[in-house]
Design a protein around this motif. Structure first.
Motif, mmCIF file in Angstrom:
data_model
loop_
_atom_site.group_PDB
_atom_site.id
_atom_site.type_symbol
_atom_site.label_atom_id
_atom_site.label_comp_id
_atom_site.label_asym_id
_atom_site.label_seq_id
_atom_site.Cartn_x
_atom_site.Cartn_y
_atom_site.Cartn_z
ATOM 1 N N ILE A 58 6.008 90.881 141.942
ATOM 2 C CA ILE A 58 6.450 91.695 140.807
ATOM 3 C C ILE A 58 7.893 91.389 140.452
ATOM 4 O O ILE A 58 8.243 91.181 139.287
ATOM 5 N N ASN A 59 8.765 91.324 141.458
ATOM 6 C CA ASN A 59 10.179 91.060 141.201
ATOM 7 C C ASN A 59 10.412 89.647 140.687
ATOM 8 O O ASN A 59 11.239 89.426 139.804
ATOM 9 N N LEU A 60 9.709 88.664 141.229
ATOM 10 C CA LEU A 60 9.835 87.301 140.733
ATOM 11 C C LEU A 60 9.344 87.198 139.295
ATOM 12 O O LEU A 60 9.932 86.493 138.477
ATOM 13 N N GLY A 61 8.279 87.917 138.979
ATOM 14 C CA GLY A 61 7.771 87.944 137.610
ATOM 15 C C GLY A 61 8.787 88.539 136.654
ATOM 16 O O GLY A 61 9.000 88.029 135.561
ATOM 17 N N ALA A 62 9.428 89.611 137.071
ATOM 18 C CA ALA A 62 10.451 90.245 136.226
ATOM 19 C C ALA A 62 11.641 89.315 136.030
ATOM 20 O O ALA A 62 12.184 89.202 134.932
ATOM 21 N N MET A 63 12.051 88.624 137.093
ATOM 22 C CA MET A 63 13.166 87.681 136.985
ATOM 23 C C MET A 63 12.800 86.516 136.069
ATOM 24 O O MET A 63 13.606 86.068 135.266
ATOM 25 N N ALA A 64 11.583 86.026 136.178
ATOM 26 C CA ALA A 64 11.138 84.918 135.331
ATOM 27 C C ALA A 64 11.118 85.336 133.870
ATOM 28 O O ALA A 64 11.504 84.563 132.995
ATOM 29 N N GLN A 65 10.697 86.561 133.575
ATOM 30 C CA GLN A 65 10.682 87.043 132.194
ATOM 31 C C GLN A 65 12.095 87.090 131.636
ATOM 32 O O GLN A 65 12.335 86.736 130.500
ATOM 33 N N GLU A 66 13.057 87.547 132.433
ATOM 34 C CA GLU A 66 14.436 87.626 131.962
ATOM 35 C C GLU A 66 14.976 86.234 131.645
ATOM 36 O O GLU A 66 15.666 86.044 130.671
ATOM 37 N N GLN A 67 14.634 85.250 132.456
ATOM 38 C CA GLN A 67 15.103 83.896 132.225
ATOM 39 C C GLN A 67 14.468 83.288 130.982
ATOM 40 O O GLN A 67 15.014 82.365 130.413
ATOM 41 N N GLU A 68 13.337 83.790 130.574
ATOM 42 C CA GLU A 68 12.654 83.259 129.410
ATOM 43 C C GLU A 68 13.267 83.729 128.094
ATOM 44 O O GLU A 68 12.933 83.204 127.041
ATOM 45 N N LEU A 69 14.147 84.702 128.141
ATOM 46 C CA LEU A 69 14.778 85.167 126.911
ATOM 47 C C LEU A 69 15.635 84.050 126.330
ATOM 48 O O LEU A 69 16.341 83.353 127.059
ATOM 49 N N PRO A 70 15.581 83.886 125.019
ATOM 50 C CA PRO A 70 16.433 82.861 124.411
ATOM 51 C C PRO A 70 17.895 83.278 124.418
ATOM 52 O O PRO A 70 18.212 84.459 124.518
ATOM 53 N N TYR A 71 18.751 82.289 124.337
ATOM 54 C CA TYR A 71 20.189 82.438 124.118
ATOM 55 C C TYR A 71 21.016 82.712 125.356
ATOM 56 O O TYR A 71 22.178 83.108 125.238
ATOM 57 N N TYR A 72 20.484 82.466 126.535
ATOM 58 C CA TYR A 72 21.331 82.494 127.734
ATOM 59 C C TYR A 72 22.486 81.509 127.525
ATOM 60 O O TYR A 72 23.638 81.801 127.828
ATOM 61 N N GLU A 73 22.144 80.339 127.006
ATOM 62 C CA GLU A 73 23.109 79.346 126.566
ATOM 63 C C GLU A 73 22.602 78.780 125.242
ATOM 64 O O GLU A 73 21.414 78.844 124.942
ATOM 65 N N LEU A 74 23.526 78.217 124.478
ATOM 66 C CA LEU A 74 23.114 77.583 123.234
ATOM 67 C C LEU A 74 22.549 76.201 123.530
ATOM 68 O O LEU A 74 23.069 75.477 124.379
ATOM 69 N N GLU A 75 21.476 75.855 122.826
ATOM 70 C CA GLU A 75 20.932 74.506 122.919
ATOM 71 C C GLU A 75 21.919 73.542 122.268
ATOM 72 O O GLU A 75 22.755 73.940 121.459
ATOM 73 N N GLU A 76 21.800 72.276 122.611
ATOM 74 C CA GLU A 76 22.640 71.271 121.964
ATOM 75 C C GLU A 76 22.305 71.264 120.472
ATOM 76 O O GLU A 76 21.142 71.342 120.095
ATOM 77 N N PRO A 77 23.317 71.171 119.614
ATOM 78 C CA PRO A 77 23.035 71.173 118.175
ATOM 79 C C PRO A 77 22.366 69.875 117.748
ATOM 80 O O PRO A 77 22.533 68.835 118.394
ATOM 81 N N ILE A 78 21.607 69.966 116.666
ATOM 82 C CA ILE A 78 21.014 68.739 116.135
ATOM 83 C C ILE A 78 22.125 67.922 115.480
ATOM 84 O O ILE A 78 23.178 68.459 115.113
ATOM 85 N N GLU A 79 21.906 66.625 115.337
ATOM 86 C CA GLU A 79 22.963 65.738 114.858
ATOM 87 C C GLU A 79 23.191 65.814 113.360
ATOM 88 O O GLU A 79 24.297 65.578 112.889
ATOM 89 N N ASN A 80 22.151 66.126 112.606
ATOM 90 C CA ASN A 80 22.269 66.126 111.151
ATOM 91 C C ASN A 80 22.652 67.511 110.635
ATOM 92 O O ASN A 80 21.996 68.490 110.947
ATOM 93 N N TYR A 81 23.712 67.530 109.831
ATOM 94 C CA TYR A 81 24.119 68.762 109.181
ATOM 95 C C TYR A 81 23.317 68.920 107.893
ATOM 96 O O TYR A 81 23.413 68.086 106.996
ATOM 97 N N THR A 82 22.534 69.959 107.846
ATOM 98 C CA THR A 82 21.841 70.327 106.617
ATOM 99 C C THR A 82 22.122 71.801 106.394
ATOM 100 O O THR A 82 22.606 72.492 107.313
ATOM 101 N N ALA A 83 21.819 72.274 105.221
ATOM 102 C CA ALA A 83 21.992 73.711 104.973
ATOM 103 C C ALA A 83 21.214 74.517 106.013
ATOM 104 O O ALA A 83 21.723 75.479 106.581
ATOM 105 N N GLY A 84 19.985 74.090 106.285
ATOM 106 C CA GLY A 84 19.147 74.807 107.238
ATOM 107 C C GLY A 84 19.664 74.738 108.651
ATOM 108 O O GLY A 84 19.647 75.735 109.379
ATOM 109 N N SER A 85 20.159 73.578 109.076
ATOM 110 C CA SER A 85 20.654 73.464 110.458
ATOM 111 C C SER A 85 21.926 74.272 110.659
ATOM 112 O O SER A 85 22.146 74.850 111.727
ATOM 113 N N VAL A 86 22.768 74.351 109.638
ATOM 114 C CA VAL A 86 23.989 75.159 109.743
ATOM 115 C C VAL A 86 23.642 76.651 109.783
ATOM 116 O O VAL A 86 24.172 77.402 110.608
ATOM 117 N N ALA A 87 22.749 77.081 108.916
ATOM 118 C CA ALA A 87 22.328 78.491 108.927
ATOM 119 C C ALA A 87 21.659 78.837 110.256
ATOM 120 O O ALA A 87 21.902 79.910 110.822
#
Length: 184
Positions: free
Chosen positions: A13-42
């Motif tokens: 149960i505790n390992l499952g709860a810890m795994a769920q917390e790690q699955e949340l996005p935004y613990y760190e930012l992913e590397e940005p894509i190389e191309n700047y577009t309006a969509g990638s900046v937004a």
């Protein structure tokens, strides 16, 4: 044998709860894509918001959630509920994601999780866009999303950090907001 079974169940149960917390996005930012577009900046703006929100809301205690700086101000819990509403508005404005209202009876952890996933979905949608005018509506252009709910949510993340400091629960000092990474 019964104690062993209980111990194993507890660990699973505790390992499952810890795994769920790690699955949340935004613990760190992913590397940005190389191309700047309006969509990638937004999308990167939304990602930066998600990173700030992740850490502004990480590890909040009941005393933090109940804290407010003045009688006229919002509590941290009310601010979190507002950010959830903003994340829902952002997502539903650029997708066919549910247009229903936010469930105000959600527990803090569920609100936090939903906000982070709303932001991640919005980022993914925006990242693939070459022309943000596709998200213009009869009521408002996409520009209003930037100066409205996106900026408002960033503003409120700063308020959360201030409120948590005032209630005695400072932000993790290993966060590097410039790089979007956690220092070792």
């Amino acid at each position: 044998m019964m104690k062993f079974t209980i111990l194993i169940s507890f660990l699973i149960i505790n390992l499952g709860a810890m795994a769920q917390e790690q699955e949340l996005p935004y613990y760190e930012l992913e590397e940005p894509i190389e191309n700047y577009t309006a969509g990638s900046v937004a999308a990167r703006m939304i990602d930066a918001l998600g990173f700030r929100y992740y850490w502004a809301s990480e590890g909040l205690r009941d005393v933090d959630l109940d804290y407010k700086a003045s009688e006229l101000g919002r509590t941290s819990a009310e601010t979190i509920e507002h950010i959830l509403g903003l994340s829902h508005f952002i997502l539903s404005s650029i997708s066919e994601e549910s247009k229903k209202t936010v469930d105000k009876k959600m527990l803090f952890e569920d609100q936090r999780k939903q906000t982070l996933f709303n932001l991640k979905k919005a980022s993914n949608i925006l990242r693939s866009s070459k022309d943000l005018s596709e998200f213009d509506t009869a009521r408002h252009p996409f520009w209003n999303m930037i100066n409205g709910p996106i900026s408002d949510a960033i503003w409120h993340c700063g308020q959360l950090v201030t409120l948590r400091r005032a209630s005695g629960n400072s932000l993790n000092s290993n966060i590097n907001l410039f790089s979007g990474k956690i220092r070792d």
